[in-house]
Design a protein around this motif. Structure first.
Motif, short mmCIF file in Angstrom:
data_model
loop_
_atom_site.label_atom_id
_atom_site.label_comp_id
_atom_site.label_asym_id
_atom_site.label_seq_id
_atom_site.Cartn_x
_atom_site.Cartn_y
_atom_site.Cartn_z
N PRO A 25 57.27 10.52 5.62
CA PRO A 25 56.49 10.12 6.79
C PRO A 25 56.20 11.25 7.77
CG PRO A 25 58.77 9.38 7.00
CD PRO A 25 58.64 9.97 5.64
N PHE A 26 56.93 12.38 7.64
CA PHE A 26 56.68 13.53 8.50
C PHE A 26 56.48 14.76 7.62
CE2 PHE A 26 59.57 10.62 10.76
CZ PHE A 26 58.73 10.23 11.80
N ASP A 53 40.93 10.98 -1.51
CA ASP A 53 40.27 9.95 -2.32
C ASP A 53 41.07 9.64 -3.58
OD1 ASP A 53 38.33 8.12 -3.09
OD2 ASP A 53 37.06 9.64 -4.05
N PRO A 54 42.30 9.09 -3.41
CA PRO A 54 43.18 8.84 -4.56
C PRO A 54 42.79 7.56 -5.31
CG PRO A 54 44.27 8.19 -2.53
CD PRO A 54 42.91 8.69 -2.14
N LEU A 55 42.00 7.71 -6.38
CA LEU A 55 41.37 6.57 -7.05
C LEU A 55 42.35 5.57 -7.64
CD1 LEU A 55 38.55 8.51 -8.94
CD2 LEU A 55 38.36 7.28 -6.78
N ALA A 56 43.47 6.04 -8.16
CA ALA A 56 44.40 5.15 -8.86
C ALA A 56 45.42 4.51 -7.94
CB ALA A 56 45.12 5.93 -9.96
N ASP A 57 45.36 4.83 -6.66
CA ASP A 57 46.42 4.39 -5.75
C ASP A 57 45.97 3.23 -4.87
OD1 ASP A 57 48.30 6.35 -6.57
OD2 ASP A 57 47.17 7.85 -5.47
N GLY A 58 46.90 2.31 -4.64
CA GLY A 58 46.66 1.18 -3.77
C GLY A 58 46.79 1.56 -2.31
N PRO A 59 46.64 0.57 -1.42
CA PRO A 59 46.59 0.86 0.02
C PRO A 59 47.85 1.52 0.57
CG PRO A 59 46.63 -1.52 -0.42
CD PRO A 59 46.37 -0.85 -1.70
N THR A 60 49.03 1.16 0.06
CA THR A 60 50.27 1.74 0.60
C THR A 60 50.32 3.25 0.38
OG1 THR A 60 51.49 -0.31 0.22
CG2 THR A 60 52.80 1.69 0.47
N ILE A 61 50.01 3.68 -0.85
CA ILE A 61 50.04 5.11 -1.14
C ILE A 61 48.84 5.82 -0.51
CG2 ILE A 61 49.92 6.83 -3.00
CD1 ILE A 61 51.71 5.00 -4.66
N GLN A 62 47.69 5.15 -0.43
CA GLN A 62 46.54 5.74 0.25
C GLN A 62 46.86 6.02 1.72
OE1 GLN A 62 42.76 3.78 -0.19
NE2 GLN A 62 42.94 3.61 -2.40
N GLU A 63 47.52 5.07 2.36
CA GLU A 63 47.89 5.26 3.77
C GLU A 63 48.89 6.40 3.93
OE1 GLU A 63 49.24 1.44 5.14
OE2 GLU A 63 47.29 0.52 4.71
N SER A 64 49.86 6.50 3.01
CA SER A 64 50.83 7.59 3.10
C SER A 64 50.15 8.94 2.86
CB SER A 64 51.98 7.38 2.09
OG SER A 64 51.55 7.56 0.75
N SER A 65 49.15 8.96 2.00
CA SER A 65 48.38 10.18 1.76
C SER A 65 47.64 10.61 3.02
CB SER A 65 47.36 9.94 0.64
OG SER A 65 47.67 10.67 -0.52
N LYS A 67 48.34 9.86 6.07
CA LYS A 67 49.31 10.29 7.09
C LYS A 67 49.81 11.69 6.77
CE LYS A 67 52.14 9.27 10.62
NZ LYS A 67 53.15 10.30 10.65
N ALA A 68 50.10 11.96 5.51
CA ALA A 68 50.60 13.29 5.11
C ALA A 68 49.55 14.36 5.39
CB ALA A 68 50.99 13.29 3.64
N ILE A 69 48.29 14.07 5.09
CA ILE A 69 47.21 15.03 5.37
C ILE A 69 47.11 15.27 6.87
CG2 ILE A 69 44.71 15.36 5.30
CD1 ILE A 69 44.78 13.86 2.56
N ALA A 70 47.19 14.19 7.65
CA ALA A 70 47.16 14.32 9.12
C ALA A 70 48.35 15.13 9.62
CB ALA A 70 47.13 12.94 9.77
N ASN A 71 49.47 15.03 8.91
CA ASN A 71 50.66 15.80 9.29
C ASN A 71 50.52 17.29 8.99
OD1 ASN A 71 52.03 13.50 10.11
ND2 ASN A 71 53.18 13.25 8.20
N SER A 241 58.44 4.39 5.31
CA SER A 241 57.58 4.30 6.48
C SER A 241 58.30 3.73 7.69
CB SER A 241 56.33 3.46 6.18
OG SER A 241 56.69 2.12 5.91
N GLY A 242 59.34 2.93 7.46
CA GLY A 242 60.06 2.35 8.58
C GLY A 242 61.48 2.86 8.73
N ALA A 243 61.81 3.92 7.99
CA ALA A 243 63.21 4.38 7.97
C ALA A 243 63.54 5.26 9.17
CB ALA A 243 63.48 5.15 6.68
N GLU A 244 64.62 4.91 9.85
CA GLU A 244 65.13 5.78 10.92
C GLU A 244 66.05 6.84 10.33
OE1 GLU A 244 66.87 3.61 14.12
OE2 GLU A 244 65.09 2.37 14.45
N ASP A 245 66.78 6.48 9.27
CA ASP A 245 67.69 7.39 8.59
C ASP A 245 67.28 7.43 7.12
OD1 ASP A 245 69.85 8.44 7.08
OD2 ASP A 245 71.30 7.86 8.61
N ILE A 246 66.63 8.52 6.71
CA ILE A 246 66.07 8.62 5.35
C ILE A 246 67.14 8.46 4.29
CG2 ILE A 246 65.10 10.28 3.69
CD1 ILE A 246 63.16 11.15 5.88
#
Length: 261
Positions: A25-26, A53-65, A67-71, A241-246
């Motif tokens: 997430p960071f 544009d991750p064609l094979a990935d659903g919304p959860t992984i698309q959103e993480s992608s 976020k990672a790019i924004a990071n 995505s919701g973890a305080e302690d990885i």
């Protein structure tokens, strides 16, 4: 013999491969997540290289992608983060596979990418949009030059001769997608078992890892009745995505998937 080969030869239980997106997430989460997975017995870590544009990935992984790019995560940043990962005792024998798409790799330079991946201790690549024809005639020789495994994907709709062809081109393992859909969706495991039983009858050269839709102990055990292991992605991304302690969140999640022996 590759590190992936050793993992499957020495396995005492079905192999667990966990996917997560590098830089999520960071930006600096990559190594802590890898270490947490390895500490909890995950044999193969599948590192997702974020792409817009991750064609094979659903919304959860698309959103993480996204976020990672924004990071600020890039291929160059990923290699910088993991270049000394094999010095970590927890990661010394863990399989590390990069999953991503051709466009950013071509922009980076394909041979440069393979060289840097090998230097960082990466074992293999999963590139869903690299066709078998181009692998055979252009990219496969470069991948082999740097000692990397390459994993092709097959689906329930892939014909037997095509499965055997992709198996012959693959090394490390063969990725059996449980359904012709995007990641993170619901999976009918009765149909999946029939499909995996059929794959087992083909007497393939590579171990089979099944992915898409595996999220708990029941789905993991069901999926591995006829496969050598299973891949979990979206379910773990949701935990991160919701973890305080990885480390604590990872330990709890992995123990729910495959309780400690």
């Amino acid at each position: 013999m590759s590190r992936l080969d050793n993992i499957f030869q020495q396995k005492k239980q079905p192999v667990l491969n966990v996917y997560f997106t590098a830089g999520f997430p960071f930006l600096e989460s990559t190594l802590p997540v890898m270490e947490a997975l390895a500490k909890n017995g995950v044999e193969i870590i599948e590192l997702g290289m974020p792409y817009s544009d991750p064609l094979a990935d659903g919304p959860t992984i698309q959103e993480s992608s996204a976020k990672a790019i924004a990071n600020g995560m890039t291929i160059a940043m990923l290699f910088k983060q993991i270049r000394h990962c094999r010095q970590n005792p927890y990661l010394e024998k863990t399989g590390i596979v990069l999953m991503g798409y051709m466009n950013p790799i071509l922009q980076y330079g394909f041979e440069r990418f393979c060289a840097d991946a090998a230097n960082a201790g990466v074992d293999g690549l999963i590139l869903p949009d690299l066709p078998a024809f181009e692998f055979e005639n252009l990219y496969g020789a470069i991948i082999k030059k740097y000692g990397l495994n390459f994993i092709f994907l097959v689906t329930p709709e892939t014909a037997e001769d095509r499965v055997k062809k992709l198996d012959s081109l693959s090394s490390g393992f063969l990725y059996a997608v449980s359904a012709s859909a995007t990641t993170g969706g619901e999976t009918n495991f009765e149909k999946v078992n029939s499909y995996l039983k059929k794959l087992a009858s083909f007497q393939l050269h590579n171990p089979v890892m099944v992915g898409f839709g595996i999220k708990d102990q029941q789905s993991f055990e069901t999926a591995t009745q006829y496969a050598q292991g299973a891949i979990i992605g979206s379910a773990f991304i949701k935990i991160l995505s919701g973890a305080e302690d990885i480390e604590a969140a990872t330990s709890q999640f992995i123990n729910q998937i495959r309780p400690k022996l």
